[in-house]
Design a protein around this motif. Structure first.
Motif, mmCIF file in Angstrom:
data_model
loop_
_atom_site.group_PDB
_atom_site.id
_atom_site.type_symbol
_atom_site.label_atom_id
_atom_site.label_comp_id
_atom_site.label_asym_id
_atom_site.label_seq_id
_atom_site.Cartn_x
_atom_site.Cartn_y
_atom_site.Cartn_z
ATOM 1 N N PHE A 33 32.827 45.013 29.308
ATOM 2 C CA PHE A 33 34.491 44.512 30.015
ATOM 3 C C PHE A 33 34.729 44.240 31.050
ATOM 4 N N LEU A 34 35.414 43.343 31.218
ATOM 5 C CA LEU A 34 35.272 42.790 32.490
ATOM 6 C C LEU A 34 35.888 43.549 33.697
ATOM 7 N N SER A 35 35.158 43.046 34.931
ATOM 8 C CA SER A 35 35.733 43.495 36.625
ATOM 9 C C SER A 35 36.991 42.875 36.098
ATOM 10 N N TYR A 36 37.730 42.327 36.079
ATOM 11 C CA TYR A 36 38.365 41.223 36.857
ATOM 12 C C TYR A 36 39.465 41.201 35.359
ATOM 13 N N SER A 37 40.739 40.661 35.636
ATOM 14 C CA SER A 37 41.876 40.439 34.689
ATOM 15 C C SER A 37 41.354 38.349 34.420
ATOM 16 N N LEU A 38 41.674 38.833 33.172
ATOM 17 C CA LEU A 38 41.054 36.789 31.938
ATOM 18 C C LEU A 38 42.378 36.726 32.259
ATOM 19 N N ASP A 39 43.226 36.898 32.703
ATOM 20 C CA ASP A 39 44.140 37.011 31.538
ATOM 21 C C ASP A 39 44.455 35.561 33.594
ATOM 22 N N SER A 40 44.827 36.781 34.321
ATOM 23 C CA SER A 40 45.550 36.032 35.889
ATOM 24 C C SER A 40 44.380 35.360 35.819
ATOM 25 N N VAL A 41 42.597 34.988 35.670
ATOM 26 C CA VAL A 41 42.097 33.900 35.883
ATOM 27 C C VAL A 41 42.829 32.246 35.273
ATOM 28 N N TYR A 42 43.378 32.555 33.848
ATOM 29 C CA TYR A 42 43.798 32.137 33.616
ATOM 30 C C TYR A 42 44.998 31.588 33.745
ATOM 31 N N ILE A 43 45.604 31.867 34.503
ATOM 32 C CA ILE A 43 46.991 32.245 34.981
ATOM 33 C C ILE A 43 47.147 30.875 36.309
ATOM 34 N N PHE A 44 46.110 31.536 37.205
ATOM 35 C CA PHE A 44 46.057 31.108 38.209
ATOM 36 C C PHE A 44 46.086 29.308 37.929
ATOM 37 N N HIS A 45 44.792 28.882 37.030
ATOM 38 C CA HIS A 45 44.361 28.233 36.994
ATOM 39 C C HIS A 45 45.143 27.229 36.014
ATOM 40 N N PHE A 46 46.563 27.508 35.625
ATOM 41 C CA PHE A 46 46.724 26.688 34.850
ATOM 42 C C PHE A 46 48.337 26.156 35.563
ATOM 43 N N LYS A 78 41.787 23.169 45.082
ATOM 44 C CA LYS A 78 42.325 24.635 43.987
ATOM 45 C C LYS A 78 41.219 26.052 44.458
ATOM 46 N N ILE A 79 39.423 24.665 44.159
ATOM 47 C CA ILE A 79 38.589 26.022 45.125
ATOM 48 C C ILE A 79 39.239 27.113 45.655
ATOM 49 N N GLY A 80 39.535 26.596 47.147
ATOM 50 C CA GLY A 80 39.026 27.336 48.293
ATOM 51 C C GLY A 80 40.758 28.487 48.182
ATOM 52 N N LEU A 81 42.032 28.154 47.163
ATOM 53 C CA LEU A 81 42.352 29.219 46.745
ATOM 54 C C LEU A 81 42.544 30.076 45.696
ATOM 55 N N PHE A 82 41.399 29.607 44.690
ATOM 56 C CA PHE A 82 40.606 29.993 43.582
ATOM 57 C C PHE A 82 39.643 31.363 44.366
ATOM 58 N N VAL A 83 38.885 31.381 45.753
ATOM 59 C CA VAL A 83 38.402 32.232 46.572
ATOM 60 C C VAL A 83 39.439 33.160 46.789
ATOM 61 N N LEU A 84 40.078 32.343 47.250
ATOM 62 C CA LEU A 84 41.283 33.115 48.412
ATOM 63 C C LEU A 84 41.507 34.478 47.475
ATOM 64 N N VAL A 85 42.213 33.549 46.363
ATOM 65 C CA VAL A 85 42.850 34.976 45.408
ATOM 66 C C VAL A 85 42.156 35.897 44.825
ATOM 67 N N PHE A 86 40.619 35.527 44.696
ATOM 68 C CA PHE A 86 39.545 36.183 44.146
ATOM 69 C C PHE A 86 38.837 36.954 44.535
ATOM 70 N N THR A 89 37.188 39.996 43.935
ATOM 71 C CA THR A 89 35.989 40.103 42.104
ATOM 72 C C THR A 89 35.236 39.157 42.514
ATOM 73 N N ILE A 90 35.240 38.281 43.512
ATOM 74 C CA ILE A 90 34.157 37.209 43.891
ATOM 75 C C ILE A 90 33.051 37.199 44.353
ATOM 76 N N PHE A 91 33.285 38.480 45.477
ATOM 77 C CA PHE A 91 32.823 38.927 46.459
ATOM 78 C C PHE A 91 32.332 40.310 47.128
ATOM 79 N N SER A 92 32.403 40.775 45.667
ATOM 80 C CA SER A 92 31.992 42.514 45.600
ATOM 81 C C SER A 92 30.366 43.058 45.621
ATOM 82 N N GLU A 93 30.802 44.441 45.735
ATOM 83 C CA GLU A 93 29.309 44.302 46.995
ATOM 84 C C GLU A 93 28.790 44.829 45.188
#
Length: 129
Positions: A33-46, A78-86, A89-93
């Motif tokens: 199981f992923l700790s984040y939504s894979l759908d939201s990652v794809y939607i962001f990139h789209f 795009k990379i900066g916005l991705f890091v900001l939005v997620f 997830t990226i910087f979790s404990e």
């Protein structure tokens, strides 16, 4: 202009949806199981893909010599916005395992390749005219 953009976008959507379903199938087959939504990652990139290729298409009409620079800058944004939005997830404990990390990277590089192909073909078409 619009025909090329719509056709390329439809092909991209078909490939991205196939990749998303394959990725979800593989993750579920591994009983992971992923700790984040894979759908939201794809939607962001789209959404970023639509913005980038649309902007590149419009910019190529007014400033064809600047398309490459704009594309490069848009990838960094795009990379900066991705890091900001997620960022949660990226910087979790808790550290992400390999499957979670690769599941973030696959859509990023897939859409990056699509954007580069579209921008490159557009720049080559302008050079040949």
């Amino acid at each position: 202009m619009y025909k090329r953009l719509i056709l390329f976008t439809l092909i991209t959507v078909a490939i991205a949806v196939s990749a998303l379903f394959f990725q979800k199938w593989y993750i579920s087959s591994q009983n992971e199981f992923l700790s984040y939504s894979l759908d939201s990652v794809y939607i962001f990139h789209f959404i970023a893909f639509i913005f980038i290729v649309g902007s590149v298409e419009l910019l190529s009409k007014k400033l064809p010599d600047q398309v490459g620079y704009f594309y490069l800058a848009s990838v960094f944004v795009k990379i900066g916005l991705f890091v900001l939005v997620f960022k949660d997830t990226i910087f979790s404990e808790t550290s992400m395992d390999f499957l979670e990390r690769i599941s973030i990277i696959i859509p990023f590089f897939m859409f990056l390749v699509f954007e580069a192909i579209y921008s490159g073909r557009l720049m080559n078409a302008k050079d040949n005219e």
